[in-house]
Scaffold this motif. Structure first.
Motif, PDB file in Angstrom:
ATOM      1  N   LEU A  24      -8.571   8.752 -12.276  1.00 37.48           N
ATOM      2  CA  LEU A  24      -8.453   9.464 -11.030  1.00 37.48           C
ATOM      3  C   LEU A  24      -8.470  11.169 -12.720  1.00 37.48           C
ATOM      4  O   LEU A  24      -8.445  11.758 -12.477  1.00 37.48           O
TER       5      LEU A  24
ATOM      6  N   ILE B 220      -4.605   4.981  -2.070  1.00 40.29           N
ATOM      7  CA  ILE B 220      -4.518   3.849  -2.391  1.00 40.29           C
ATOM      8  C   ILE B 220      -4.357   3.423  -1.119  1.00 40.29           C
ATOM      9  O   ILE B 220      -5.126   1.578  -1.037  1.00 40.29           O
TER      10      ILE B 220
ATOM     11  N   VAL C 178      -5.704   2.650 -10.678  1.00 39.53           N
ATOM     12  CA  VAL C 178      -6.067   3.818 -10.401  1.00 39.53           C
ATOM     13  C   VAL C 178      -6.138   5.685 -10.549  1.00 39.53           C
ATOM     14  O   VAL C 178      -6.914   5.980 -10.552  1.00 39.53           O
TER      15      VAL C 178
ATOM     16  N   GLN D  90     -10.615  13.011  -3.738  1.00 40.40           N
ATOM     17  CA  GLN D  90     -10.812  12.672  -4.907  1.00 40.40           C
ATOM     18  C   GLN D  90      -9.530  14.358  -5.544  1.00 40.40           C
ATOM     19  O   GLN D  90      -8.614  14.018  -6.411  1.00 40.40           O
TER      20      GLN D  90
ATOM     21  N   VAL E 178      -2.771  -1.813  -9.373  1.00 39.11           N
ATOM     22  CA  VAL E 178      -3.492  -0.797  -8.429  1.00 39.11           C
ATOM     23  C   VAL E 178      -3.059   0.616  -8.698  1.00 39.11           C
ATOM     24  O   VAL E 178      -3.902   1.227  -9.107  1.00 39.11           O
TER      25      VAL E 178
ATOM     26  N   THR F 136      -7.205   3.515   0.926  1.00 33.72           N
ATOM     27  CA  THR F 136      -7.895   2.342   0.640  1.00 33.72           C
ATOM     28  C   THR F 136      -8.237   0.972   1.368  1.00 33.72           C
ATOM     29  O   THR F 136      -9.122  -0.244   1.554  1.00 33.72           O
TER      30      THR F 136
END
Ligand code: HEM
Length: 194
Positions: free
Chosen positions: A142, A42, A138, A10, A134, A45
């Motif tokens: 973040l 992404i 995302v 992250q 997405v 994930t």
């Protein structure tokens, strides 16, 4: 869930976003190519836990032979997407959340977008919209928030085991990264009438 479990991934994504936007702007879809680590998160994930582990079934409309196996007409064929995601011969441990696998130029990992959206004529027609949406969600989360483990208890990842698989309810902490970011998100929410 992945961000709470893997804080160092992250932070790396947040560093990339801050370096591009200076910590006082929110990313847009135009930034997608300029944020390769966010894009790798992404992809990871989608690979780490595919939403449709057995994709959608097909039925053969004629007899076929695949690698020596006779497949008669009318056979139901299930694409084993989980097997692709958890390639036992992969350079990186498939169980671990490692976005870097998509940035390795020596042994590139195939982009999950080539299999998470299905196959052939009936491949998902919404995939480009989905990928852009997405990315925006995302990258904005973040940029604006820190996601961390709950202060009490722990987070053990559990997923539903139906045709569509998604995380079971879990707890984590989501806090604004700065007062300026909190104000930016609030002003954006007001613009969007949320
Ligand atoms: C991350 C988000 C998404 C994922 C993972 C996803 C995945 C899939 C998959 C696996 C299929 C089955 C393809 C096949 O039969 O091989 C599918 C079909 C479909 N998807 Fe998506 N999808 C997503 C987002 C969207 C969006 C945003 C839209 C529309 C705006 C959309 C519209 C459709 C439609 C209409 C079909 C049926 C296509 C057909 O059977 O001809 N999807 N999707």
């Amino acid at each position: 869930m992945a961000m709470a479990l893997c804080p160092e991934k992250q932070w790396k994504a947040q560093e990339e976003i801050d370096a591009l936007l200076g910590g006082d702007h929110l990313p847009t879809v135009a930034d997608r190519d300029k944020l390769p680590y966010v894009s790798a998160i992404i992809k990871e994930t989608m690979r780490w836990h595919p939403t449709l582990p057995l994709s959608l079934a097909r039925q053969t409309d004629k007899d076929d032979v695949y690698e020596g196996y006779f497949i008669p007409r009318g056979t139901m064929v299930m694409p084993n997407v989980w097997f692709i995601a958890y390639d036992a011969d992969a350079r990186y441990d498939p169980e671990e959340f490692i976005p870097e696998r998509f940035l390795d130029e020596d042994v590139p990992t195939p982009d999950p977008a080539s299999w998470v959206f299905g196959f052939g004529r009936r491949v998902c027609p919404g995939r480009f919209l989905a990928e852009n949406s997405v990315f925006v969600i995302v990258a904005n989360i973040l940029a604006a928030f820190d996601i961390s483990l709950p202060t009490e208890g722990n987070l053990s990842p559990k997923f539903t085991l139906d045709l569509v698989s998604y995380p079971e309810p879990y707890e984590c902490q989501i806090t604004p990264r700065s007062d300026a970011m909190a104000r930016l998100v609030e002003s954006r929410a007001i613009q969007c009438n949320i």
